[in-house]
Design a protein around this motif. Structure first.
Motif, short mmCIF file in Angstrom:
data_model
loop_
_atom_site.label_atom_id
_atom_site.label_comp_id
_atom_site.label_asym_id
_atom_site.label_seq_id
_atom_site.Cartn_x
_atom_site.Cartn_y
_atom_site.Cartn_z
N CYS A 32 0.84 -1.19 0.00
CA CYS A 32 0.00 0.00 0.00
C CYS A 32 0.89 1.25 0.00
O CYS A 32 1.85 1.32 0.76
CB CYS A 32 -0.85 -0.03 1.27
SG CYS A 32 -2.37 0.84 1.09
N SER A 33 0.58 2.19 -0.86
CA SER A 33 1.38 3.41 -0.91
C SER A 33 1.36 4.10 0.45
O SER A 33 0.36 4.11 1.15
CB SER A 33 0.81 4.36 -1.97
OG SER A 33 1.42 5.62 -1.83
N ARG A 34 2.51 4.72 0.80
CA ARG A 34 2.59 5.35 2.12
C ARG A 34 2.55 6.86 2.05
O ARG A 34 2.85 7.53 3.04
CB ARG A 34 3.88 4.91 2.81
CG ARG A 34 3.78 3.46 3.26
CD ARG A 34 5.14 2.92 3.55
NE ARG A 34 5.04 1.73 4.37
CZ ARG A 34 6.04 0.89 4.54
NH1 ARG A 34 7.19 1.10 3.94
NH2 ARG A 34 5.89 -0.18 5.30
N VAL A 35 2.25 7.42 0.90
CA VAL A 35 2.25 8.88 0.80
C VAL A 35 1.08 9.47 1.58
O VAL A 35 0.08 8.79 1.85
CB VAL A 35 2.20 9.37 -0.67
CG1 VAL A 35 3.38 8.82 -1.45
CG2 VAL A 35 0.87 8.98 -1.33
N LYS A 36 1.23 10.73 1.94
CA LYS A 36 0.15 11.43 2.65
C LYS A 36 -0.62 12.29 1.65
O LYS A 36 -0.09 12.63 0.59
CB LYS A 36 0.76 12.31 3.74
CG LYS A 36 1.44 11.46 4.77
CD LYS A 36 1.76 12.21 6.04
CE LYS A 36 2.53 11.29 6.96
NZ LYS A 36 3.77 10.72 6.28
N PRO A 37 -1.85 12.64 2.01
CA PRO A 37 -2.65 13.48 1.09
C PRO A 37 -1.86 14.73 0.69
O PRO A 37 -1.30 15.41 1.55
CB PRO A 37 -3.88 13.83 1.92
CG PRO A 37 -4.02 12.71 2.89
CD PRO A 37 -2.61 12.27 3.21
N ASP A 39 0.93 14.85 -1.00
CA ASP A 39 2.35 14.59 -1.28
C ASP A 39 2.67 14.58 -2.77
O ASP A 39 3.70 15.11 -3.19
CB ASP A 39 2.77 13.22 -0.71
CG ASP A 39 3.10 13.29 0.78
OD1 ASP A 39 3.02 14.42 1.32
OD2 ASP A 39 3.43 12.26 1.38
N ASP A 42 2.28 18.03 -4.48
CA ASP A 42 3.37 18.93 -4.10
C ASP A 42 4.57 18.75 -5.01
O ASP A 42 5.40 19.66 -5.14
CB ASP A 42 3.80 18.66 -2.64
CG ASP A 42 2.80 19.25 -1.66
OD1 ASP A 42 1.95 20.06 -2.11
OD2 ASP A 42 2.85 18.90 -0.47
N GLY A 69 3.47 6.76 -5.13
CA GLY A 69 2.06 6.99 -4.79
C GLY A 69 1.15 5.92 -5.35
O GLY A 69 -0.07 6.11 -5.42
N THR A 71 -0.48 2.19 -5.15
CA THR A 71 -0.78 1.01 -4.33
C THR A 71 -0.77 -0.17 -5.28
O THR A 71 -1.43 -0.13 -6.33
CB THR A 71 -2.14 1.21 -3.63
OG1 THR A 71 -1.94 2.18 -2.59
CG2 THR A 71 -2.66 -0.07 -3.02
N GLU A 420 -4.72 -2.33 11.36
CA GLU A 420 -3.78 -1.24 11.11
C GLU A 420 -2.33 -1.71 11.26
O GLU A 420 -1.48 -1.38 10.44
CB GLU A 420 -4.03 -0.12 12.11
CG GLU A 420 -4.68 1.11 11.52
CD GLU A 420 -4.96 2.14 12.62
OE1 GLU A 420 -6.11 2.59 12.67
OE2 GLU A 420 -4.05 2.42 13.44
N GLN A 424 0.41 -1.60 8.32
CA GLN A 424 1.55 -0.70 8.50
C GLN A 424 2.88 -1.36 8.16
O GLN A 424 3.84 -0.69 7.81
CB GLN A 424 1.59 -0.19 9.94
CG GLN A 424 1.03 1.22 10.04
CD GLN A 424 0.72 1.60 11.48
OE1 GLN A 424 1.17 0.94 12.42
NE2 GLN A 424 -0.04 2.66 11.64
#
Ligand SMILES: *Cc1c(COP(=O)(O)O)cnc(C)c1O
Length: 471
Positions: A32-37, A39, A42, A69, A71, A420, A424
């Motif tokens: 699963c991609s680990r980028v944040k909303p 990212d 930007d 980004g 998944t 989770e 993770q």
């Protein structure tokens, strides 16, 4: 600037190399991609380039900006949702499709596309064992196919007057409480209104209870409403429960209701002789959908939609603008009249490549192996004291949760945390649902690249994380 042939060829080879390596290196990526909303945006320039850029630079950004980004749906440890498996023959067909760039709205705009679509769907009909005479068309998704079914059901229930005059009196749709959200969406869009969707109770196996259905139909009739359509699910999204088509079909016959069958995921299993039972009673259905893009190795999107009476479908959707008329309209199938969109992708090609490349026997082997792996996993869960199976395992989805005996509310919180902690790690990706109100973890095994060792590794990880949490 127009890309020259040499560069096109160079990158064509390079990208096929990249995809080939991607498949062998997939395990190294977090599922699963680990980028944040935000990212990804930007990293993108706010304005489009004025001057064309080199493919070298674009490809580099693909790898550095886009890939983190992503998944990885084709990851062998993909156990989330349902899969969307692709395969080498399907990818190659997509390349040819993109190259030809044909827009296949009517027969004349690519006779081979229209005829191959008709033909391959007839092959698929035989493979599943759907009734002879059911005619197929490819839709983009099951959601669209179900909307098409609901619209056709609406027209048939009102003598094809709703298209002309709008809906006069409430029409009612029935589905189990485990039905997919696309039914609610379709009911809303097709003008039935959400108030006129009845959720029918399910039994312990989470399948629709036919007597509850009939009771609801009769109650609506007494109230002066018009029952119009029943949606039965073969393989619900939450737990792959199978609504009993036989008794449901008889009720539909008795009350003159359209029966739509949603087999989006599990339909593929009907290619196995030992799973044909799920189709018992399908001869009473008016429409049927399943997704080769889920469990039949065909790149998203490709949804196979079958109808008993193509006339009703065409009467609901046909249009005759002057600019689309041809002299052949009496002799050919113009699939623009078999659904919502006018423009159509040439989706049959990838399906044809897949069926020919694997053969029926090859596809059966893969599906059977996924089911075997799910049964194996189910066995481990069933034998373990701290785990509980939450639903029967008919196909390749296992529903389970941690249960150490604490009360229900605390179990929900515990399992949420547990899921989770699994995700993770980046080593697996699983998702959840609620079954009879209980937080449930789903493990779906249907990725083409998933082997026994991936399922074993997932189980080891699950046990390890559970121990940590319960300590
Ligand atoms: C996945 C699924 C759908 C939706 O499929 P799309 O092709 O994404 O629209 C519908 N019904 C069921 C039972 C599903 O599992």
């Amino acid at each position: 600037m127009e890309m020259d042939k040499k560069t096109f060829r160079k990158f064509g080879y390079k990208f096929v190399d990249w995809v080939t390596d991607y498949f062998s290196e997939l395990e190294a990526y977090p599922v699963c991609s680990r980028v944040k909303p935000g990212d990804i945006r930007d990293k993108l320039p706010p304005e489009p380039p004025i001057h064309g850029e080199s493919m070298d630079k674009i490809f580099l950004d693909f790898k550095e900006v886009i890939l983190p980004g992503i998944t990885h749906w084709q990851h062998p440890s993909w156990f989330a949702y349902f899969p969307a498996s692709n395969s080498p023959p399907s990818i190659l067909a997509e390349l040819l499709t993109a190259g030809m760039g044909a827009q296949c709205m009517i027969w004349q705009t690519s006779p081979a596309a229209a005829e191959l679509e008709e033909h391959v769907l007839e092959w698929l009909r035989q493979m599943l064992g759907l009734p002879e005479g059911m005619a197929g068309v490819i839709q983009d998704t099951a959601s669209t196919a179900t909307l098409v079914a609901l619209l056709t059901a609406r027209e048939r229930a009102t003598d094809f007057e709703s298209n002309q005059k709008g809906i006069k009196r409430p029409l009612v749709v029935y589905a189990s409480e485990e039905t997919h959200s696309s039914i609610e969406k379709g009911v809303k869009i097709a003008g039935y209104g959400k108030e006129n969707l009845r959720y029918i109770a399910t039994d312990d196996s989470l399948a629709m209870i036919p007597s509850e259905l009939e009771e609801a139909v009769e109650k609506d009739k007494e109230r002066g409403l018009q029952p119009a359509c029943v949606v039965a699910t073969l393989g619900t999204t939450s737990s792959t429960a199978v609504d009993p088509l036989g008794p449901i079909g008889e009720i539909c016959q008795r009350h003159g209701l359209w029966l739509h069958v949603d087999a989006a995921y599990a339909g593929t299993a009907a290619i196995l002789p030992e799973k044909k039972w799920i189709l018992e009673g399908v001869e009473n259905s008016d429409s049927f959908v399943f997704n080769p893009h889920k469990w039949m190795l065909t790149n998203f999107d490709c949804s196979a939609y079958y109808v008993k009476d193509p006339g009703a479908l065409i009467r609901t959707f046909e249009i005759h603008p002057e600019y689309l008329k041809t002299g052949l309209d009496e002799q050919v199938k113009n699939f623009r009249d078999w659904g919502i969109q006018l423009g159509r992708r040439f989706r049959a090609l990838k399906l044809w490549f897949v069926i020919r490349s694997y053969g029926v026997e090859g596809l059966q082997r893969i599906v059977r192996e996924h089911i075997r792996l799910a049964q194996m996993f189910k066995g481990w869960v069933g034998e373990h004291n701290n785990f509980e199976l939450m639903a029967p395992v008919e196909f390749s989805l296992v529903c389970f949760r941690l249960n150490d005996g604490r009360d229900e509310d605390a179990l929900d919180g515990l399992n949420r945390k547990f899921l989770e902690s699994l995700n993770q790690t980046g080593k697996v990706f699983l998702t959840h649902t609620a079954l009879k109100g209980k937080f449930t973890i789903r493990l779906a095994i249907a990725s083409r690249l998933t082997q026994e060792r991936h399922v074993r590794e997932a189980w080891e990880l699950i046990k390890e994380k559970a121990e940590e949490l319960l300590k």
